[in-house]
Design a protein around this motif. Structure first.
Motif, PDB file in Angstrom:
ATOM      1  N   ARG A 137      12.796   0.964  -0.911  1.00 33.51           N
ATOM      2  CA  ARG A 137      12.156   1.955  -1.778  1.00 33.51           C
ATOM      3  C   ARG A 137      10.962   1.343  -2.498  1.00 33.51           C
ATOM      4  O   ARG A 137       9.906   1.940  -2.595  1.00 33.51           O
ATOM      5  CB  ARG A 137      13.172   2.491  -2.797  1.00 33.51           C
ATOM      6  CG  ARG A 137      12.602   3.523  -3.759  1.00 33.51           C
ATOM      7  CD  ARG A 137      13.583   3.852  -4.875  1.00 33.51           C
ATOM      8  NE  ARG A 137      14.080   2.688  -5.597  1.00 33.51           N
ATOM      9  CZ  ARG A 137      13.372   2.025  -6.520  1.00 33.51           C
ATOM     10  NH1 ARG A 137      12.165   2.407  -6.840  1.00 33.51           N
ATOM     11  NH2 ARG A 137      13.893   0.971  -7.137  1.00 33.51           N
ATOM     12  N   THR A 140       8.042   0.887  -0.121  1.00 29.88           N
ATOM     13  CA  THR A 140       7.366   2.163   0.124  1.00 29.88           C
ATOM     14  C   THR A 140       6.493   2.549  -1.063  1.00 29.88           C
ATOM     15  O   THR A 140       5.364   3.024  -0.887  1.00 29.88           O
ATOM     16  CB  THR A 140       8.411   3.265   0.397  1.00 29.88           C
ATOM     17  OG1 THR A 140       9.232   2.847   1.487  1.00 29.88           O
ATOM     18  CG2 THR A 140       7.752   4.582   0.746  1.00 29.88           C
ATOM     19  N   ALA A 141       6.987   2.326  -2.275  1.00 25.07           N
ATOM     20  CA  ALA A 141       6.198   2.625  -3.477  1.00 25.07           C
ATOM     21  C   ALA A 141       4.963   1.723  -3.544  1.00 25.07           C
ATOM     22  O   ALA A 141       3.880   2.164  -3.925  1.00 25.07           O
ATOM     23  CB  ALA A 141       7.049   2.456  -4.730  1.00 25.07           C
ATOM     24  N   GLU A 143       3.404   0.358  -0.980  1.00 26.06           N
ATOM     25  CA  GLU A 143       2.477   0.824   0.049  1.00 26.06           C
ATOM     26  C   GLU A 143       1.698   2.044  -0.436  1.00 26.06           C
ATOM     27  O   GLU A 143       0.482   2.126  -0.260  1.00 26.06           O
ATOM     28  CB  GLU A 143       3.255   1.168   1.319  1.00 26.06           C
ATOM     29  CG  GLU A 143       2.402   1.568   2.476  1.00 26.06           C
ATOM     30  CD  GLU A 143       3.211   1.777   3.746  1.00 26.06           C
ATOM     31  OE1 GLU A 143       2.630   2.302   4.704  1.00 26.06           O
ATOM     32  OE2 GLU A 143       4.404   1.430   3.779  1.00 26.06           O
ATOM     33  N   GLU A 144       2.376   2.966  -1.084  1.00 32.29           N
ATOM     34  CA  GLU A 144       1.708   4.162  -1.603  1.00 32.29           C
ATOM     35  C   GLU A 144       0.713   3.815  -2.708  1.00 32.29           C
ATOM     36  O   GLU A 144      -0.385   4.366  -2.769  1.00 32.29           O
ATOM     37  CB  GLU A 144       2.744   5.164  -2.110  1.00 32.29           C
ATOM     38  CG  GLU A 144       2.167   6.485  -2.531  1.00 32.29           C
ATOM     39  CD  GLU A 144       1.442   7.197  -1.397  1.00 32.29           C
ATOM     40  OE1 GLU A 144       0.443   7.879  -1.692  1.00 32.29           O
ATOM     41  OE2 GLU A 144       1.846   7.068  -0.232  1.00 32.29           O
ATOM     42  N   ALA A 145       1.073   2.882  -3.585  1.00 31.09           N
ATOM     43  CA  ALA A 145       0.164   2.480  -4.675  1.00 31.09           C
ATOM     44  C   ALA A 145      -1.089   1.804  -4.121  1.00 31.09           C
ATOM     45  O   ALA A 145      -2.202   2.058  -4.592  1.00 31.09           O
ATOM     46  CB  ALA A 145       0.882   1.556  -5.649  1.00 31.09           C
ATOM     47  N   ARG A 147      -2.340   2.226  -1.110  1.00 31.01           N
ATOM     48  CA  ARG A 147      -3.103   3.259  -0.413  1.00 31.01           C
ATOM     49  C   ARG A 147      -3.871   4.126  -1.416  1.00 31.01           C
ATOM     50  O   ARG A 147      -5.038   4.457  -1.202  1.00 31.01           O
ATOM     51  CB  ARG A 147      -2.163   4.119   0.425  1.00 31.01           C
ATOM     52  CG  ARG A 147      -2.874   5.129   1.285  1.00 31.01           C
ATOM     53  CD  ARG A 147      -1.922   5.883   2.198  1.00 31.01           C
ATOM     54  NE  ARG A 147      -1.522   4.999   3.297  1.00 31.01           N
ATOM     55  CZ  ARG A 147      -0.266   4.632   3.555  1.00 31.01           C
ATOM     56  NH1 ARG A 147       0.701   5.098   2.812  1.00 31.01           N
ATOM     57  NH2 ARG A 147       0.018   3.846   4.541  1.00 31.01           N
ATOM     58  N   THR A 148      -3.236   4.473  -2.527  1.00 31.64           N
ATOM     59  CA  THR A 148      -3.893   5.281  -3.541  1.00 31.64           C
ATOM     60  C   THR A 148      -5.097   4.562  -4.125  1.00 31.64           C
ATOM     61  O   THR A 148      -6.155   5.155  -4.328  1.00 31.64           O
ATOM     62  CB  THR A 148      -2.891   5.632  -4.663  1.00 31.64           C
ATOM     63  OG1 THR A 148      -1.811   6.365  -4.107  1.00 31.64           O
ATOM     64  CG2 THR A 148      -3.545   6.451  -5.756  1.00 31.64           C
ATOM     65  N   THR A 151      -7.970   4.670  -1.625  1.00 32.77           N
ATOM     66  CA  THR A 151      -8.590   5.986  -1.465  1.00 32.77           C
ATOM     67  C   THR A 151      -9.370   6.391  -2.700  1.00 32.77           C
ATOM     68  O   THR A 151     -10.385   7.075  -2.596  1.00 32.77           O
ATOM     69  CB  THR A 151      -7.552   7.069  -1.127  1.00 32.77           C
ATOM     70  OG1 THR A 151      -6.546   7.093  -2.132  1.00 32.77           O
ATOM     71  CG2 THR A 151      -6.942   6.836   0.225  1.00 32.77           C
TER      72      THR A 151
END
Length: 154
Positions: A137, A140-141, A143-145, A147-148, A151
């Motif tokens: 978990r 995944t968090a 990776e999302e941070a 990526r954010t 972007t």
């Protein structure tokens, strides 16, 4: 005489207006130049960050996979390599990442470090859920941070 004074005043006003216009144009050009340099620097950093973040994600998932392999009694000879690489890259990312991404990397790193002692001593292993469920978990968090952040910068 009045015509001469009016002419002198007109010339003075024209010269002042011309000087002011040139000064404003130069300021505008300098601001545009600084913004272009700043944008070019951000784009360069964005490409370097993208590569660094990709390498970090691969190393963290590699560390996770090595621990899963040990938990499943599979041979994992590369634990030291992937852990060292992940720690090195996590330190580099923590120096350049913004706060949300930095905290996500630290949480994932901490999760892997906390799960490792539960997995490595095979003699003390108890049955139960895999200690890496929470780590997945946090990865995944993270990776999302990352990526954010990439972007938002683009």
């Amino acid at each position: 005489m009045d015509a001469a004074l009016v002419g002198l005043m007109g010339t003075s006003i024209g010269a002042t207006a011309g000087f002011s216009g040139a000064w404003l144009a130069q300021r505008s050009q300098l601001r545009i130049f600084r913004e272009q340099r700043s944008h070019e620097s951000e784009v360069r950093w964005l490409n370097e960050k993208r590569e660094l973040y990709r390498d970090l994600l691969m190393a963290m998932y590699g560390w996770h996979d090595a621990l899963v392999g040990i938990w499943n009694d599979e041979e994992s000879d590369n634990l030291f390599e992937v852990r060292s690489k992940a720690i090195t890259l996590a330190l580099e990312v923590s120096l350049i990442a913004k706060a949300p991404a930095r905290s996500a990397v630290q949480e994932a790193h901490r999760g892997l470090l906390n799960a490792q002692p539960l997995i490595l001593p095979r003699a003390q292993r108890t049955s139960g859920p895999e200690p890496l469920n929470d780590v997945r978990r946090t990865l995944t968090a993270m990776e999302e941070a990352l990526r954010t952040e990439l972007t938002q910068a683009g």
